[in-house]
Design a protein around this motif. Sequence first.
Motif, PDB file in Angstrom:
ATOM      1  N   CYS A   1     -23.653   6.204  26.710  1.00  0.00           N
ATOM      2  CA  CYS A   1     -25.054   5.721  25.606  1.00  0.00           C
ATOM      3  C   CYS A   1     -26.329   4.798  27.007  1.00  0.00           C
ATOM      4  O   CYS A   1     -25.067   4.287  27.476  1.00  0.00           O
ATOM      5  CB  CYS A   1     -24.673   4.564  24.520  1.00  0.00           C
ATOM      6  N   VAL A   2     -26.824   4.941  27.338  1.00  0.00           N
ATOM      7  CA  VAL A   2     -28.331   4.904  28.207  1.00  0.00           C
ATOM      8  C   VAL A   2     -28.870   3.514  27.560  1.00  0.00           C
ATOM      9  O   VAL A   2     -30.171   4.558  26.514  1.00  0.00           O
ATOM     10  CB  VAL A   2     -28.709   6.107  29.281  1.00  0.00           C
ATOM     11  N   ASP A   3     -29.173   2.529  27.595  1.00  0.00           N
ATOM     12  CA  ASP A   3     -30.250   1.778  26.756  1.00  0.00           C
ATOM     13  C   ASP A   3     -30.281   0.342  27.438  1.00  0.00           C
ATOM     14  O   ASP A   3     -29.619  -0.094  28.394  1.00  0.00           O
ATOM     15  CB  ASP A   3     -29.155   0.987  25.979  1.00  0.00           C
ATOM     16  N   ASN A   4     -31.477   0.554  27.585  1.00  0.00           N
ATOM     17  CA  ASN A   4     -32.000  -1.034  28.002  1.00  0.00           C
ATOM     18  C   ASN A   4     -31.754  -1.842  27.852  1.00  0.00           C
ATOM     19  O   ASN A   4     -32.425  -3.310  28.108  1.00  0.00           O
ATOM     20  CB  ASN A   4     -32.896  -0.660  29.388  1.00  0.00           C
ATOM     21  N   MET A   5     -31.599  -1.866  26.036  1.00  0.00           N
ATOM     22  CA  MET A   5     -31.459  -3.232  24.975  1.00  0.00           C
ATOM     23  C   MET A   5     -32.933  -3.574  24.780  1.00  0.00           C
ATOM     24  O   MET A   5     -33.378  -4.676  24.004  1.00  0.00           O
ATOM     25  CB  MET A   5     -30.928  -4.433  25.487  1.00  0.00           C
ATOM     26  N   SER A   6     -33.883  -3.532  25.572  1.00  0.00           N
ATOM     27  CA  SER A   6     -36.049  -3.686  24.722  1.00  0.00           C
ATOM     28  C   SER A   6     -35.464  -3.691  23.250  1.00  0.00           C
ATOM     29  O   SER A   6     -36.419  -4.596  23.263  1.00  0.00           O
ATOM     30  CB  SER A   6     -36.854  -2.896  25.477  1.00  0.00           C
ATOM     31  N   THR A   7     -35.334  -2.617  22.489  1.00  0.00           N
ATOM     32  CA  THR A   7     -35.886  -3.182  21.556  1.00  0.00           C
ATOM     33  C   THR A   7     -33.964  -2.734  20.784  1.00  0.00           C
ATOM     34  O   THR A   7     -33.559  -2.696  19.259  1.00  0.00           O
ATOM     35  CB  THR A   7     -36.270  -2.000  20.576  1.00  0.00           C
ATOM     36  N   GLY A   8     -33.063  -2.122  21.498  1.00  0.00           N
ATOM     37  CA  GLY A   8     -31.952  -2.326  20.808  1.00  0.00           C
ATOM     38  C   GLY A   8     -31.011  -2.876  20.996  1.00  0.00           C
ATOM     39  O   GLY A   8     -31.032  -3.924  21.672  1.00  0.00           O
ATOM     40  N   ASP A   9     -29.762  -3.357  20.481  1.00  0.00           N
ATOM     41  CA  ASP A   9     -28.743  -4.290  19.927  1.00  0.00           C
ATOM     42  C   ASP A   9     -27.257  -4.578  20.260  1.00  0.00           C
ATOM     43  O   ASP A   9     -27.034  -3.233  20.036  1.00  0.00           O
ATOM     44  CB  ASP A   9     -28.886  -5.105  18.935  1.00  0.00           C
ATOM     45  N   PRO A  10     -26.763  -4.748  21.264  1.00  0.00           N
ATOM     46  CA  PRO A  10     -25.382  -4.510  21.845  1.00  0.00           C
ATOM     47  C   PRO A  10     -24.463  -4.714  20.352  1.00  0.00           C
ATOM     48  O   PRO A  10     -23.334  -3.401  20.602  1.00  0.00           O
ATOM     49  CB  PRO A  10     -24.692  -5.285  22.814  1.00  0.00           C
ATOM     50  N   GLU A  11     -25.301  -5.002  19.553  1.00  0.00           N
ATOM     51  CA  GLU A  11     -23.932  -5.581  18.193  1.00  0.00           C
ATOM     52  C   GLU A  11     -24.060  -4.277  17.300  1.00  0.00           C
ATOM     53  O   GLU A  11     -22.786  -4.655  16.573  1.00  0.00           O
ATOM     54  CB  GLU A  11     -24.307  -6.883  17.170  1.00  0.00           C
ATOM     55  N   ASN A  12     -24.260  -3.267  17.659  1.00  0.00           N
ATOM     56  CA  ASN A  12     -24.676  -2.293  16.965  1.00  0.00           C
ATOM     57  C   ASN A  12     -23.776  -0.749  17.136  1.00  0.00           C
ATOM     58  O   ASN A  12     -23.380  -0.666  16.604  1.00  0.00           O
ATOM     59  CB  ASN A  12     -25.868  -1.222  16.676  1.00  0.00           C
ATOM     60  N   LEU A  13     -23.090  -1.480  18.483  1.00  0.00           N
ATOM     61  CA  LEU A  13     -21.897  -0.653  19.055  1.00  0.00           C
ATOM     62  C   LEU A  13     -21.001  -1.235  19.307  1.00  0.00           C
ATOM     63  O   LEU A  13     -20.305  -0.517  19.726  1.00  0.00           O
ATOM     64  CB  LEU A  13     -22.646  -0.571  20.742  1.00  0.00           C
ATOM     65  N   ALA A  14     -21.061  -2.204  18.309  1.00  0.00           N
ATOM     66  CA  ALA A  14     -19.313  -2.999  17.893  1.00  0.00           C
ATOM     67  C   ALA A  14     -18.223  -1.812  18.041  1.00  0.00           C
ATOM     68  O   ALA A  14     -16.801  -2.466  18.527  1.00  0.00           O
ATOM     69  CB  ALA A  14     -19.475  -4.332  16.981  1.00  0.00           C
ATOM     70  N   GLU A  15     -18.209  -1.266  16.697  1.00  0.00           N
ATOM     71  CA  GLU A  15     -17.121  -0.237  16.357  1.00  0.00           C
ATOM     72  C   GLU A  15     -16.760   0.464  17.425  1.00  0.00           C
ATOM     73  O   GLU A  15     -15.551   1.021  17.667  1.00  0.00           O
ATOM     74  CB  GLU A  15     -17.985   0.388  15.158  1.00  0.00           C
ATOM     75  N   VAL A  16     -17.984   1.493  17.957  1.00  0.00           N
ATOM     76  CA  VAL A  16     -18.066   2.290  18.506  1.00  0.00           C
ATOM     77  C   VAL A  16     -17.577   1.486  20.397  1.00  0.00           C
ATOM     78  O   VAL A  16     -16.876   2.568  21.280  1.00  0.00           O
ATOM     79  CB  VAL A  16     -19.567   3.159  19.017  1.00  0.00           C
ATOM     80  N   GLU A  17     -17.826   0.783  21.036  1.00  0.00           N
ATOM     81  CA  GLU A  17     -17.127   0.000  21.395  1.00  0.00           C
ATOM     82  C   GLU A  17     -15.650   0.160  21.866  1.00  0.00           C
ATOM     83  O   GLU A  17     -14.963  -0.353  23.212  1.00  0.00           O
ATOM     84  CB  GLU A  17     -18.021  -0.883  22.556  1.00  0.00           C
TER      85      GLU A  17
END
Length: 332
Positions: free
Chosen positions: A37-53
């Motif tokens: 996953c490549v994301d600069n978090m400008s509108t993304g949220d690391p919490e969205n990835l809590a399960e897959v991480e």
Amino acid sequence: MTATTMEGARVVVTGGAGFIGSHLCESLIAQGCSVICVDNMSTGDPENLAEVERSPRFRLVQADVTEPFTVDQPVDHVVHLASPASPLDYLRMPLETLRVGSAGTENALRVAVAHRARFVLASTSEVYGDPAQHPQLESYWGNVNPVGPRAVYDEAKRYAEALTAAYRRTLGADTAIARLFNSFGPRMRRNDGRIVPTFIDQALTGRPLTINGSGEQTRSLCYVDDTVRGLLALMCSSVPGPVNIGATQELSVREIAELIAREVGVELRTVSQCLPVDEPGRRCPDIEAARTQLGWKPEMHVAEGLRRTLEWWSTAYAGGTPSRMDTASEVV
């Protein structure tokens, strides 16, 4: 699509920490894929990835795709979702939105070409603008104001489509274009500004629901799980597209407000405001291409999708303070 269709595939997802991107990453991991996953978090949220991480097959790279990037392992698919999608976001970041549609798309395409990977562009129904054709067919060229405030998103996606098609024609790249309509579901930000999270937040916090113009403009709401299934079907195919991915149940904005108030269990109260510049009057896809070429159609009824979204919302925002959302626009 069977659970083993994508097993073992190595997939790069740009914008994977966003609303749709995080659901796609989760589905890919569940099917046995390895995901970067490549994301600069400008509108993304690391919490969205809590399960897959938690998966050893998932890797998050915090980077801006408008800058060239490389991947140091084999890649089978690149899915380019990176872009502000909410009107509040792209109006706040107009130049960034144009750059991710142009430079970001080309950088993602270069990665795909370098690895001989299949490239899927997540485009949008916004390429049709305020459509004069209804429902919208992929062959329709659209009715877009190129200098209006919404143009930073509309034209960024139209350019991204042109660039993707040029890479296919000129370099023989294996590319596909998905035009996503009106996705909604868990992980939409409460201050996102699009119609479903805005109405849900207003209804739950006892405020009137804001309706632009007469409220007779229409949208078609596609639950995020169906959107992801459509993207996966396109990834696994050889179809170049563009292919519309969206629901065909057309609802007016006022009907959506009524439905959300009913699901929340409150009396509907509304307040009207001026219609934003260039807001589409009707929005509904023709999905015959998706049905015949991908074997895809939406399965989730809007009411059930809203119930699932509300269940998630009650946990995600439990005890939170009311947001400051004052406007509602369409879901992209």
